[in-house]
Write an enzyme that holds these catalytic residues in place. Structure first.
Site, short mmCIF file in Angstrom:
data_model
loop_
_atom_site.label_atom_id
_atom_site.label_comp_id
_atom_site.label_asym_id
_atom_site.label_seq_id
_atom_site.Cartn_x
_atom_site.Cartn_y
_atom_site.Cartn_z
N ARG B 153 5.36 4.89 2.13
CA ARG B 153 5.19 4.84 3.69
C ARG B 153 6.14 3.67 4.47
NH1 ARG B 153 0.17 7.00 1.90
NH2 ARG B 153 -0.74 4.73 1.57
N GLU B 190 -7.60 -3.35 -7.36
CA GLU B 190 -8.91 -3.54 -7.63
C GLU B 190 -9.24 -3.45 -9.08
OE1 GLU B 190 -12.94 -1.71 -5.97
OE2 GLU B 190 -11.09 -0.67 -5.50
#
Lengths: 182, 266
Positions: B153, B190
């Protein structure tokens, strides 16, 4: 394509700015690397300008760009011609509701997705990618837009590999490219 | 508006967001401490605080559908649960429109995550143009010769900015996408790690670089981009994102690099 475009001095500079990397992503493939085009601000601007000159004032309301290099060329064109930009993505990247189109690769299959509701029936769309090879990806993009009711006006790429005959796989849609590589 | 009034307005915004449903707030003192102005740009502290701290409505959508009105504006689905009212700097109406054009998708890519979807911003021609304009106004004529956009993006916002300010655009990519010699930087997710790559030779030592992505969360991706650029001797002048998720403290992971964002969910 047209004789006028081939005589445009910007075209030669664009062609020479593209780097060819042999044996990528696998042996025997001569990869057309547009990142070197992007390193020359004037050449990148010329590339966008050539597309904008062709498409502005043509009532195109959607520019659909194919992930990921279509994301580099599509948005500047969209902004300049006053169209919205719609990203066409690999599976599971777009959140929310999507429609999917499977297509064939040399080995195996892949899938392209578009958001439901991004395009309205009757909108005139331009499909943008950096390069057309076999035409499989562009064909999937055309199908997605048609299924959403849009009218694909043209496909536009910086580079065509004409020996792979992608032009014939675009369901009758015209193709406009800036440079050809044999 | 004098600087005292600006500060009062910012404090008012901050207290409004604290009264909302935020699980944690960054105290004003920490925000002030974190807002170090870059000597290269010479912007004053208050201008940067006001321009980068705008919240937007985070109405939660129940479905992914979004009918597009004839004006090409996003129409929000009915029966949403508004989490907070829109607040922030009203002096630039462009920010308000940008904020309201971003769609929030719950439980994507996994349960519990509220995904900030900028594709709806791209469908609003004026909002997209305003987004680019806001960045261009900030970065033009600052000697920035490189805009580095993070896949994918960042590829949407970076090139228009680069073109407008006369800089080159370099894509920062996932592994095995860039042909030819690359340098790689591993970074933490994560769960597990990922790798970011940049072309050898794309940037020369001493070049001034702007790093672009659509959103900053934990800051891991931007941090990897900064490291890649600094390894080749570039000077990262700022990171710029459309959206910040401040509770994830990504700003703190950027070291001494400043961060500029347009909107921040309350």
């Amino acid at each position: 394509m047209s004789a006028c475009k081939d005589e445009d001095p910007r075209i030669n500079r664009i062609k020479t700015s593209i780097r060819v990397v042999p044996n990528f992503p696998k042996p025997g493939i001569m990869f057309q690397d547009i990142t070197t085009l992007l390193l020359d601000p004037q050449t990148f601007k010329d590339t966008v300008d050539l597309f904008v000159e062709r498409y502005k004032g043509k009532n195109i309301s959607v520019v659909a760009g194919i992930e990921a290099r279509g994301f580099i060329f599509g948005p500047p064109i969209a902004l300049a011609i006053g169209a919205k930009f719609v990203p066409l993505r690999k599976p599971k990247k777009l959140p929310g509701e999507v429609i999917s189109e499977d297509y064939t690769l040399e080995y195996g299959r892949d899938c392209l997705q578009m958001h439901v509701g991004a395009v309205e029936t009757g909108e005139r769309a331009l499909v943008v990618d950096d390069l057309v090879a076999t035409g499989g990806t562009l064909c999937a993009a055309i199908n997605l837009l048609k299924r959403a009711g849009a009218h694909v006006v043209e496909c536009a790429c910086v580079i065509e590999l004409p020996d792979l005959k992608g032009r014939e796989r675009l369901k009758g849609k015209p193709l406009y490219v800036l440079v050809e590589s044999h | 508006m004098n600087s005292f009034q600006q500060l009062a307005k910012f404090r008012s915004y901050l207290f409004q967001t604290m009264e909302g449903n935020r699980k944690s707030c960054i105290p004003l003192s920490r925000r002030l401490a974190g807002e170090v102005s870059s000597p290269d740009f010479g912007w004053n502290l208050n201008e940067r605080m006001i321009s980068s701290r705008v919240s937007h409505s985070t109405a939660v959508h129940r479905s992914g559908n979004f009918p597009i009105s004839p004006n090409n504006r996003l129409e929000r689905a009915a029966s949403v649960r508004p989490q907070h009212m829109e607040t922030g700097d009203a002096s630039d109406p462009r920010i308000t429109r940008i904020a309201s054009s971003i769609r929030v998708i719950p439980d994507f890519p996994k349960p519990g995550i509220l995904f900030q979807d900028i594709t709806t911003l791209l469908l609003d021609i004026k909002a997209f143009r305003d987004t680019i304009d806001l960045f261009v106004e900030r970065y033009k004529e600052k000697g920035i010769s490189v805009v580095a956009g993070v896949e994918a993006r960042g590829f949407i916002f970076g090139p228009p900015i680069a073109l407008a300010i006369g800089a080159k655009f370099i894509p920062m990519r996932k592994p095995h996408k860039l042909p030819g010699p690359v340098i790689s930087e591993e970074y933490s997710l994560e769960y597990g790690t990922d790798v970011m790559e940049m072309h050898v030779g794309a940037v020369e030592p001493g070049e001034k670089v702007l790093v672009i992505d659509d959103l900053i969360a934990t800051g891991g991706t931007l941090c990897a981009a900064i490291k890649l650029l600094e390894r080749v001797g570039a000077v990262v002048v700022e990171c710029a994102c459309v959206i910040e998720l401040p509770e994830l403290k990504g700003r703190d992971r950027l070291g001494d690099k400043p961060l500029f964002v347009l909107v921040s969910p309350a």
